[in-house]
Structure formats: structure tokens, C-alpha cells
Design an enzyme around this catalytic site. Structure first.
Site, short mmCIF file in Angstrom:
data_model
loop_
_atom_site.label_atom_id
_atom_site.label_comp_id
_atom_site.label_asym_id
_atom_site.label_seq_id
_atom_site.Cartn_x
_atom_site.Cartn_y
_atom_site.Cartn_z
N LEU A 183 -10.06 -2.04 -8.07
CA LEU A 183 -9.43 -2.22 -6.76
C LEU A 183 -8.70 -0.92 -6.45
O LEU A 183 -7.59 -0.69 -6.92
CB LEU A 183 -8.48 -3.41 -6.77
CG LEU A 183 -9.11 -4.80 -6.59
CD1 LEU A 183 -10.13 -5.10 -7.68
CD2 LEU A 183 -8.04 -5.89 -6.58
N ILE A 184 -9.33 -0.07 -5.67
CA ILE A 184 -8.83 1.29 -5.47
C ILE A 184 -8.16 1.42 -4.11
O ILE A 184 -8.68 0.97 -3.09
CB ILE A 184 -9.96 2.32 -5.63
CG1 ILE A 184 -9.40 3.75 -5.63
CG2 ILE A 184 -11.05 2.14 -4.59
CD1 ILE A 184 -10.37 4.80 -6.12
N CYS A 456 4.84 3.34 15.42
CA CYS A 456 5.34 2.51 14.32
C CYS A 456 6.39 3.32 13.57
O CYS A 456 6.61 4.50 13.87
CB CYS A 456 4.21 2.07 13.38
SG CYS A 456 3.49 3.42 12.42
#
Length: 482
Positions: A183-184, A456
Site C-alpha cells: 500500500l504505497i 484549502c
């Protein structure tokens, strides 16, 4: 040119059948990697070493460098292989080879011998060492910590004059262990954990959860391709990208703030487990380290593991951040990680460090799991060899502004909670609220005669979302950074 490949010591203590299998796989891996440099090279395996012979002298440095990055190799000896008649002949050949290196230096001679001879290894060390000491006036013998160690290997009637010794990365050859799915995220942790599993003999595939557009995915693809190209190019691997933006949107709208982090990780594990099952992969790999963030306490990690039967490997579980960063620097992923974006929209204000299973499950009952199933079904699977071409394509650039015109409107894309806590007010311009996870479906409803300035807190999510909108054909977007 000739190189002698010495095996990682853990390979040499295996049973005969396992050792032979490991050596055979390592030989194949070396061929796969080096064929790009010299198609005529020969790779020959023996019981305790592997020989590499090549003709193209122009590729010497490239071949040597590639060998130092293939898992399963302890060290590489660059040698000159010549016949000899007796010990004096060995001395004369050593004098020609090492005279210049030994001028003004301390030295010792170390010999390894195989075959039947009328002399021992120590006899050769004494004879050659004494001769070199007599014939090179500025050199002197020093048996401990010398400036130069003269390495010689005698095998039957052949003498190997060792011109250089180069350390490998060790570990097991890729393919000796089963496949894993990493899971990179592109950060320090996931890159290092992927490398550690490659070094341990696993073929590492990559799974990326895209939370905000093409720019981040391209950055992560570059990291994955770098790791594969540098340490694992002997095997084909997959890069699977999952658009997780709809899942994040569902979590932000329906899940209690304190439980978001753990539930997001549980959703990622569920999705990755489905991908792993689809491709016959045996385990997931994550870069989690105990206590590093709120979701990485033992209680929370246990709850995250509970959502899947797939084994989850965490090679960095006991590492501190400084150690991880040092490893990233050694393998060359530090620069990638330092420039990789972090998201300002997927952060709980008060995340739980000790989640309760019943509460987590109650919150997950609010979640529409058809969304998770859909994003997994639509996951993009790419052969990592194709990524090099894809990442060279230019990302659409988006203008960043610190002021505004009469036709501009600021679009606050933070989550609802963040907007309520810190409302954005800018004198002289309208501010419209639209959380980032609704942009893909709701932006088209806005007045397209206006120019929308996305904003943001950190400026990362706004840039990535602006890139995403540009890719969808909306040219009236910019990034607002006052």
C-alpha cells in the site's frame, strides 16, 4: 571482464535442494537485469558463487552498479582470471596488478584456495606478502586494518586477481518468496517497507489509493517505478490505482470525526485485500510504525487487521522516524518523499487512539459499501514497465494567484467541519463553499461564467483538485494562495 557473485550468507546455510533453487532463481534474476546492458554476457552458476562474463568494456560500470542492487547478492568481486604455474608465478602476477595501489601504503594479503595444491592458503599469503614487501620499497605489511587488502583466490590451476570488491544489498533473490501487495503513498514509510520486502525475496506489487487527482498519482507512480527499476526489475509487477475520493467523501459525510482515521484505514485494507485476492497475492505490506500516528496504536492496528483475512506485514513496526528517513536516503526515495503532497481534507480533529470495536462497527453501518465495491471494480491496473512513458507526459499546469479580479469567486474546498471551525472571509470577493469530495459531481452546477479560485488550508488539495477539474475540461479554475 569477469565478476564473481558471492551469495548472501543465509542462502548458504539452506538445505541442498533449497540452496540450489535459490541459486537458480538468482542466476535468472541476474540475466533478466543485465540483458539490457550486454546481450552477449554469460551468467554461470556454481555451488558457492555465480560468474558473470561480459565483452562490452563500455558497460563495466553499469553492470557492476546493477549487480550491487540485485537482492540475494552479498558482494561482488571484479576479477582478472589468469592461469598460474606455482607460488612464484602467483607473486609475479600480483606484483603487476597491485604495485601502483600499494605505493606508500600499508597492506596485507588474504588468499582463498579451492582444489588440490602442494601449498596452503597461508603459504601463499606469506610468500606473496613477503615478495610485495621486498619489491615495493614504500609499502609495508600491516595485518590489522591495513590501507589495502590484496585479495587473491586460487582455484585449481586458475588465479583470480581481485581488482575490486563491492557490497551488495544482501537478502534473498526476488521470487524465492511469495508475492505481496504494498500500500504505497509515496511517503518515507511505504517506500522503505516496499524495499525491505523486495530485499527479503518477495515480488512487490503496488496499490495506490488516489485521494485527489492525477498529480499525486503521477508522483506515486514515479516512486513505485524507481523502486522497481532500481531493486526489482528482474520481475514484472503491477501498479494498481484506486480512486478513493468517493470513499473519503462518504466517510467525511457520514462517519463520526473521531473514528474517521481508523475507518479509512479499514476501508483501504478491505479494498487492498480484494485486489490481492484477485491477483493471487498472499499478503499486504504497509509502512505503519507503532505509535507514529493515532491510527497506529496496537488497539487500532488490531481493529484494522480484523476486517480482512489477508496477512498484513509491517516491516517498520518498531522503527522510529529518523531511522526510516535514513533508510529512505540510502535507497534513494528521500527526495520523492519530501516533495510528496499531504492532504488537508482527510484529517480528524480529535482522532481516537483506542477505538472500540462496537463503535467502529456502528459507524460503519452508516457507510454505503457499494461505493467501496465500485471503486475496487474500477481500479486501474498498469504494468509498471509502462509507467516510465506515462509519467513523462506533462501534467496540465494550473495557475496560482494571490489576488483576484471582478469575475473571480473563491471556492473553499475544505471539509464542512473545517469550514465551520474556521470560516473563510476575504474582503472584496465572494466565498462559496463546496467540499473537495463533492467537486467531481457538483462543480458543473456552478456558474461557469465565473473564474473559480480553489482554496484549502495547505494549498495541496486545492492544486490537485484544480488539476483534476482541468482534466475534466473545466478551464475556469485557478489556485488561490494569498
Amino acid at each position: 571482464m569477469k565478476f564473481i557473485i558471492k551469495l548472501f550468507p543465509e542462502i548458504t546455510i539452506k538445505s541442498q535442494s533449497v540452496r540450489l533453487r535459490f541459486i537458480k532463481i538468482l542466476t535468472g534474476n541476474i540475466r533478466n537485469v543485465l540483458k539490457h546492458y550486454d546481450e552477449t554476457l554469460a551468467v554461470v552458476r556454481h555451488w558457492d558463487n555465480i560468474e558473470v562474463r561480459a565483452k562490452d568494456e563500455n558497460q563495466r560500470l553499469a553492470i557492476r552498479d546493477a549487480l550491487t542492487r540485485i537482492p540475494g547478492i552479498h558482494h561482488i568481486l571484479e576479477v582478472e582470471d589468469v592461469p598460474f604455474t606455482d607460488m612464484h608465478d602467483i607473486f609475479e602476477k600480483a606484483l603487476v596488478q597491485y604495485r601502483d595501489q600499494l605505493e606508500g601504503k600499508t597492506f596485507c594479503v588474504r588468499v582463498k584456495r579451492r582444489g588440490k595444491h602442494d601449498f596452503s592458503s597461508i603459504d601463499v599469503e606469506r610468500y606473496v606478502g613477503g615478495g610485495l614487501n621486498q619489491h615495493i620499497e614504500s609499502a609495508r605489511v600491516k595485518l590489522t586494518n591495513p590501507d589495502v587488502t590484496v585479495h587473491l583466490e586460487v582455484e585449481d590451476d586458475r588465479l583470480l586477481l581481485i581488482k575490486g570488491r563491492y557490497e551488495g544489498i544482501g537478502g534473498f533473490p526476488i521470487g524465492t518468496q511469495e508475492d505481496v501487495l504494498s500500500l504505497i503513498s509515496g511517503g518515507f514509510d511505504s517506500g522503505v517497507s516496499s524495499y525491505m520486502l523486495m530485499r527479503r525475496g518477495c515480488r512487490v506489487h503496488y496499490c495506490f489509493f488516489n485521494l485527489g487527482g492525477a498529480a499525486h498519482e503521477i508522483g506515486v507512480r514515479q516512486v513505485a517505478h524507481y523502486l522497481w527499476n532500481r531493486f526489482g526489475s528482474s520481475h514484472r509487477v503491477r501498479f494498481v490505482a484506486i480512486n478513493f475520493e468517493p470513499v473519503v467523501g462518504e466517510i467525511l459525510e457520514k462517519i463520526d470525526d473521531g473514528q474517521m482515521g481508523v475507518i479509512l484505514k479499514r476501508m483501504m485494507v478491505r479494498a487492498a485485500s480484494k485486489v490481492a485476492e484477485r491477483y493471487g497475492v498472499q499478503a499486504l505490506v504497509t509502512g505503519e510504525a507503532l505509535g507514529q500516528v493515532s491510527s497506529q496504536t496496537l488497539t487500532n492496528l488490531r481493529l484494522i487487521d480484523n476486517v480482512s483475512d489477508t496477512l498484513i506485514l509491517r516491516p517498520l513496526i518498531s522503527y522510529d522516524k529518523e531511522h526510516i528517513i535514513n533508510l529512505a536516503r540510502q535507497i534513494g526515495t528521500e527526495d520523492f518523499a519530501r516533495t510528496m503532497p499531504e492532504y488537508c481534507g482527510v484529517i480528524s480533529k480529535s482522532p481516537t487512539v483506542k477505538a472500540v470495536k462496537s463503535k467502529i462497527e456502528a459507524e460503519e453501518e452508516k457507510f454505503d459499501f457499494s461505493i467501496l465495491d465500485k471503486v475496487v471494480e474500477e481500479a486501474n491496473n498498469v504494468d509498471i514497465r509502462e509507467i516510465a512513458q506515462q509519467t513523462e507526459q506533462e501534467v496540465v499546469e494550473v495557475e496560482t494567484v494571490n489576488g483576484f479580479g471582478p469575475n473571480d469567486v473563491i471556492l473553499d474546498i475544505r471539509s464542512i467541519d473545517e469550514q465551520e471551525d474556521k470560516p473563510l472571509k476575504v474582503e472584496g470577493i465572494d466565498v462559496v463553499s463546496l467540499p473537495f469530495y463533492k467537486l467531481s459531481t457538483k462543480f458543473g452546477d456552478l456558474d461557469q461564467n465565473k473564474t473559480w479560485l480553489l482554496w484549502c488550508e495547505r494549498g495541496v488539495m486545492s492544486r490537485l483538485q484544480a488539476l483534476y477539474l482541468r482534466e475534466q475540461g473545466f478551464n475556469n479554475v485557478k489556485v488561490y494562495r494569498p
